[in-house]
Design a protein around this motif. Structure first.
Motif, mmCIF file in Angstrom:
data_model
loop_
_atom_site.group_PDB
_atom_site.id
_atom_site.type_symbol
_atom_site.label_atom_id
_atom_site.label_comp_id
_atom_site.label_asym_id
_atom_site.label_seq_id
_atom_site.Cartn_x
_atom_site.Cartn_y
_atom_site.Cartn_z
ATOM 1 N N ASP A 1 0.830 -1.206 0.000
ATOM 2 C CA ASP A 1 0.000 0.000 0.000
ATOM 3 C C ASP A 1 0.866 1.258 0.000
ATOM 4 O O ASP A 1 0.533 2.258 -0.653
ATOM 5 C CB ASP A 1 -0.923 0.013 1.217
ATOM 6 N N ILE A 2 1.961 1.223 0.725
ATOM 7 C CA ILE A 2 2.846 2.381 0.828
ATOM 8 C C ILE A 2 3.456 2.725 -0.527
ATOM 9 O O ILE A 2 3.612 3.901 -0.871
ATOM 10 C CB ILE A 2 3.931 2.114 1.885
ATOM 11 N N LYS A 3 3.794 1.718 -1.307
ATOM 12 C CA LYS A 3 4.404 1.959 -2.622
ATOM 13 C C LYS A 3 3.547 2.868 -3.493
ATOM 14 O O LYS A 3 4.073 3.656 -4.293
ATOM 15 C CB LYS A 3 4.628 0.625 -3.336
ATOM 16 N N ASN A 4 2.246 2.757 -3.372
ATOM 17 C CA ASN A 4 1.340 3.511 -4.239
ATOM 18 C C ASN A 4 0.659 4.683 -3.531
ATOM 19 O O ASN A 4 -0.255 5.294 -4.077
ATOM 20 C CB ASN A 4 0.268 2.570 -4.796
ATOM 21 N N ALA A 5 1.107 4.998 -2.322
ATOM 22 C CA ALA A 5 0.432 6.025 -1.532
ATOM 23 C C ALA A 5 0.940 7.422 -1.868
ATOM 24 O O ALA A 5 2.092 7.618 -2.257
ATOM 25 C CB ALA A 5 0.646 5.754 -0.043
ATOM 26 N N ARG A 6 0.055 8.399 -1.697
ATOM 27 C CA ARG A 6 0.466 9.808 -1.755
ATOM 28 C C ARG A 6 0.822 10.316 -0.361
ATOM 29 O O ARG A 6 1.754 11.088 -0.190
ATOM 30 C CB ARG A 6 -0.631 10.686 -2.351
ATOM 31 N N VAL A 7 0.054 9.867 0.648
ATOM 32 C CA VAL A 7 0.291 10.280 2.027
ATOM 33 C C VAL A 7 0.466 9.037 2.890
ATOM 34 O O VAL A 7 -0.380 8.134 2.867
ATOM 35 C CB VAL A 7 -0.884 11.125 2.572
ATOM 36 N N VAL A 8 1.558 8.993 3.638
ATOM 37 C CA VAL A 8 1.812 7.890 4.564
ATOM 38 C C VAL A 8 1.900 8.455 5.973
ATOM 39 O O VAL A 8 2.581 9.465 6.214
ATOM 40 C CB VAL A 8 3.098 7.127 4.198
ATOM 41 N N ALA A 9 1.203 7.813 6.894
ATOM 42 C CA ALA A 9 1.168 8.246 8.287
ATOM 43 C C ALA A 9 2.142 7.403 9.099
ATOM 44 O O ALA A 9 1.906 6.202 9.309
ATOM 45 C CB ALA A 9 -0.242 8.107 8.845
ATOM 46 N N GLY A 10 3.215 8.009 9.559
ATOM 47 C CA GLY A 10 4.162 7.291 10.400
ATOM 48 C C GLY A 10 3.516 6.839 11.693
ATOM 49 O O GLY A 10 2.635 7.501 12.241
ATOM 50 N N THR A 11 3.955 5.722 12.213
ATOM 51 C CA THR A 11 3.384 5.173 13.442
ATOM 52 C C THR A 11 3.948 5.886 14.662
ATOM 53 O O THR A 11 4.986 6.560 14.586
ATOM 54 C CB THR A 11 3.692 3.681 13.584
ATOM 55 N N GLY A 12 3.320 5.707 15.802
ATOM 56 C CA GLY A 12 3.942 6.094 17.058
ATOM 57 C C GLY A 12 5.115 5.167 17.339
ATOM 58 O O GLY A 12 5.078 3.980 16.977
ATOM 59 N N CYS A 13 6.169 5.679 17.957
ATOM 60 C CA CYS A 13 7.349 4.844 18.206
ATOM 61 C C CYS A 13 7.047 3.722 19.188
ATOM 62 O O CYS A 13 7.484 2.579 19.008
ATOM 63 C CB CYS A 13 8.520 5.691 18.676
ATOM 64 N N ASN A 14 6.270 4.010 20.225
ATOM 65 C CA ASN A 14 5.866 2.957 21.159
ATOM 66 C C ASN A 14 4.975 1.939 20.465
ATOM 67 O O ASN A 14 5.094 0.719 20.678
ATOM 68 C CB ASN A 14 5.112 3.553 22.342
#
Length: 344
Positions: free
Chosen positions: A139-152
């Protein structure tokens, strides 16, 4: 030879912004063309972060002064709520990796509950892809916006996602006891994080299920299981600059749990499974994009401890962001991220 991609970093005067600069400095296919820092606009990065003084970098400016015309990808390392307001004004054809919490949660009502306000960019929230690379890679390969996760949230998920998917643990008895370095709280001056307040002690916080990263655990684990999964989670603040280590207590056969994780991560370049019975340490992943995972059986039959360690600023945030950016830009996923951990 292909031309490097033009990169902008918004919020470059914070810890995750500086970590992005450090990583991109040795990336062969990324050039930093713009840096923003609202309170430090007009300053040079070498003055804000002297450890970067050897780099030829643009001056920090306000976001409204950046020309995004030729920017291929923008990292947004801004606080939540601020991030959504900024991203919705960016060019609609530009790729964005957001390091805030603004686009991690799929349900707007859940976002409002945990972050105390209505979401103001619902169209972008609907298209954003959750940025846990190993599990959302396609999904990330084709995304325009990616939401980074929380580190925890990332640390706990690396320990648990394959086990929930494989049905090898009791989903109603999961405890995550996590310790984290102080850089996860950001660079703003806060009294509890002064040296005299923090050093020589460990400090549990957000006790009893109030930590915002629980929303990510609820969302992701329940989706995998196909039913509601709620974990017990207590974070503890350590007098250390970097690092997260999570002791995850589960019911299940320890060897089966270990074998399940080994199979799940066999081809993952940044997830290192340690020999059975070996525990990881934050000092062995410091400054790197690697996550180390160990599994040990408990003296009580049918119980096991899964321990995951990563660097909150790298694999937990900026390194993860660059891993995702590589995929979004059609570059090798590992590019620029294979730096060995710092030791001692």
């Amino acid at each position: 030879m292909a031309q490097p991609k033009n990169i902008a970093i918004l919020g470059a005067s914070g810890y995750t912004g500086a970590e992005l600069v450090r990583l991109i400095a040795t990336h062969p296919m990324m050039d930093i063309v713009a840096l923003s820092g609202e309170r430090k606009a007009g300053m040079e990065m070498r003055d804000v972060f002297p450890h970067l003084r050897h780099l030829d970098l643009p001056s920090l400016v306000k976001i409204e002064d950046i020309d995004f015309t030729d920017v291929d990808l923008c990292f947004c390392a801004l606080p939540h709520a601020t991030s959504q307001a900024v991203i919705k004004e960016l060019p609609k054809d530009m790729k964005v990796v957001d390091l805030s919490a603004d686009f991690r949660l799929r349900d707007p009502e859940v976002y409002a509950k945990w972050y105390g306000g209505q979401h103001d960019a619902l169209d972008i929230q609907a298209e954003a892809v959750y940025g846990l690379t190993e599990f959302y890679r396609d999904d990330i390969k084709n995304a325009r916006v990616v939401a980074g996760t929380g580190c925890n949230a990332a640390t706990g998920q690396y320990a648990l996602r394959p086990l929930i998917a494989g049905g090898v643990i009791d989903l109603d008895d999961i405890i995550i006891d996590l310790k984290t370095g102080v850089s996860g709280a950001g660079r703003s001056l806060k009294e509890p994080f002064l040296h005299a307040e923090l050093s020589e002690g460990a400090h549990p916080y957000a006790i009893g299920g109030t930590h915002r990263h629980l929303a990510e655990f609820d969302q992701e684990f329940s989706a995998i299981a196909g039913r509601e999964v709620k974990v017990q989670f207590t974070p503890n603040l350590l007098p250390a600059n970097r690092g997260i280590i999570a002791n995850v207590y589960v019911k299940g056969d320890a060897q089966t749990i270990y074998d399940t994780l080994v199979a799940a991560y066999a081809d993952e370049p940044f997830i290192e499974m340690l020999p059975f019975g070996t525990a990881p340490s934050t000092r062995h992943v410091r400054g790197s994009n690697y996550c180390h995972i160990g599994v040990t059986g408990d003296r009580i039959a049918g119980r096991a401890i899964v321990i995951a360690a990563l660097d909150n600023l790298t694999k937990g945030s900026s390194g993860q962001a660059m891993q995702n950016a590589n995929l979004m830009l059609g570059l090798p996923e590992e590019m620029g991220l294979q730096l060995a951990p710092l030791f001692p």
